[in-house]
Design a protein around this motif. Structure first.
Motif: not given
Length: 448
Positions: A277, A115, A306-307, A140, A143
């Motif tokens: 991740r 990620g 999430g990223a 995600a 981000v």
């Protein structure tokens, strides 16, 4: 005998060098060597698809490549298909113009977590580069993008943009499909610098706020100006425009758009957190010292994402057989003359573009940079002994090379695919398909 020059890299830097060479050496014969099946480098594979005015640069490059004294040879990798020493033995000059294709290392704990992505890889994906994986997970909802330059803006804009807004571009359908399925709803752009010190262009910044169903959110507290920022605004009109734009956004009521871009300033990433991740990014707040340098304040904040996409700079890759300064990411040179380990110029070997000076500057800088290198090449050529290079064609054995006619067949196939969808072109991604068109082989009409 006409001088014979090899230019390695058919992006803007290499093509401008070839063009300038022909103005100074009208009788020169130039071989333009490119490892990809198609020319134009960063303009084709590094410019966001929703920037057609920048992509129009290709029209000017196309005209240069069509010059009768320039021979295009794509799908040829120097170091694998032919060596630099072989080129130096066969040409009166060899110009390395391979650009910058990698991300600067992101050296914080957790940077290796799934990620965590480099901007270079993401840009290559959405631009249909033939040598990157075709699948990109956009699962995600929130981000982070790290960076304070135009690449960071491009990545932010593409992540937030609705795929329908790209349907008129050359973006291949499989990439559009993945963008349409994206779960991204909030994109947080973090800059280590303050709002008066970012490296965005004012025009590209404004484009963030001109997207359908996407709103830009700026906390007014992020725009507080210190003495250093006030000095910057007094001296530079572009920075005044940038701060004015940010201030306008900070004053707008939220519109309720389905996707949001959040701009954050004076944030230095210190850690990416997550178990399997990316789950969050931790930052230290920064401030300007009296000299305008960004220093840590000791205040730490964390954002759940999430990223993370790092757009903190590009780096050149070494060319086998050519000296390389790994720390600076360039070929060591003196105004374009490549230097050996003792600092002496290597005969008939030159560099231009980002691999010469680092990934800074736009088209104007690339042209002046090429002019400097070519001037020294011409000077050295005038002082060289005649008949010092081999006379045989050094590329004759490269049967898989794509010449100009082969590239035009790829170009025509892309235009046909685009016309079928009401576009100017649809880019072909698969390397084998590109080569099939180039070599008049039987290929399945596909852009995948």
């Amino acid at each position: 005998m006409s001088p014979r020059i090899a230019v390695v890299g058919a992006g803007p830097a290499g093509i401008y060098a070839a063009d300038i060479l022909l103005t100074q050496l009208p009788d020169a014969k130039i071989d333009l060597i490119e490892k990809l099946p198609a020319p134009y480098g960063l303009v084709r594979y590094g410019v966001a698809p929703d920037h057609p005015r920048i992509r129009k640069i290709i029209d000017a490059l196309h005209e240069v490549v069509g010059h009768p004294s320039i021979r295009l040879r794509c799908n040829v990798e120097v170091g694998a298909d032919i060596t630099v020493d072989e080129l130096r033995a066969a040409y009166d000059g060899v110009v390395i113009a391979t650009g910058a294709d990698r991300d600067v290392p992101f050296e914080v704990p957790g940077a290796e977590l799934p990620g965590s992505f480099g901007a270079a890889d993401f840009v290559a994906w959405y631009d249909g580069h033939p040598d990157v994986p075709r699948d990109w997970g956009l699962d995600a909802e929130s981000v982070a993008v790290l960076g304070a330059g135009n690449v960071a803006l491009d990545v932010t804009r593409i992540l937030a943009k609705h795929a329908a807004a790209l349907e008129s571009t050359d973006t291949p359908d499989p990439i559009l499909d993945q963008l349409a399925a994206s779960r991204v709803r909030d994109v947080h752009l973090f800059a280590r610098r303050g709002p008066a010190d970012v490296r965005f262009s004012a025009l590209e910044l404004r484009e963030l706020g001109e997207q359908h169903d996407v709103e830009v959110i700026v906390d007014p507290a992020e725009l507080a100006l210190d003495a250093h920022a006030e000095r910057m605004l007094e001296q530079f009109s572009q920075r005044r425009i940038i701060v004015r734009t940010l201030t306008e956004w900070a004053q707008r009521p939220q519109s309720g758009a389905s996707r949001r871009i959040h701009l954050h300033f004076r944030h230095r990433p210190v850690r990416v957190r997550g178990t399997d991740r990316v789950e969050s990014v931790e930052f230290e707040r920064t401030a300007s010292d009296p000299l305008g340098r960004m220093v840590g304040t000791g205040e730490f904040v964390s954002y759940d994402v999430g990223a993370v996409y790092r757009a903190i700079g590009y780096l050149s890759s070494p060319v086998p057989g050519v000296p390389f300064d790994a720390e600076r990411g360039i070929v060591p040179n003196a105004e374009g003359r490549v230097l050996d380990g003792d600092g002496a110029p290597i005969p008939r070997l030159y560099a231009t573009g980002w691999i010469k000076r680092g990934p800074i500057g736009l088209i104007g800088s690339t042209k002046s940079d090429a002019a400097q290198t070519v001037t020294h090449l011409v000077e050295d050529l005038a002082a060289a002994e005649a008949g010092s290079v081999e006379s045989a064609d050094p590329l004759a054995h490269l049967g898989a090379a794509v010449d100009r006619e082969g590239w035009l067949r790829i170009d025509e196939a892309e235009r046909r695919a685009g016309a079928a969808r009401g576009r100017e072109r649809t880019k072909i991604v698969d390397r084998r398909t590109m080569l099939g068109h180039a070599h008049l082989e039987s290929v399945k009409e596909t852009v995948r």
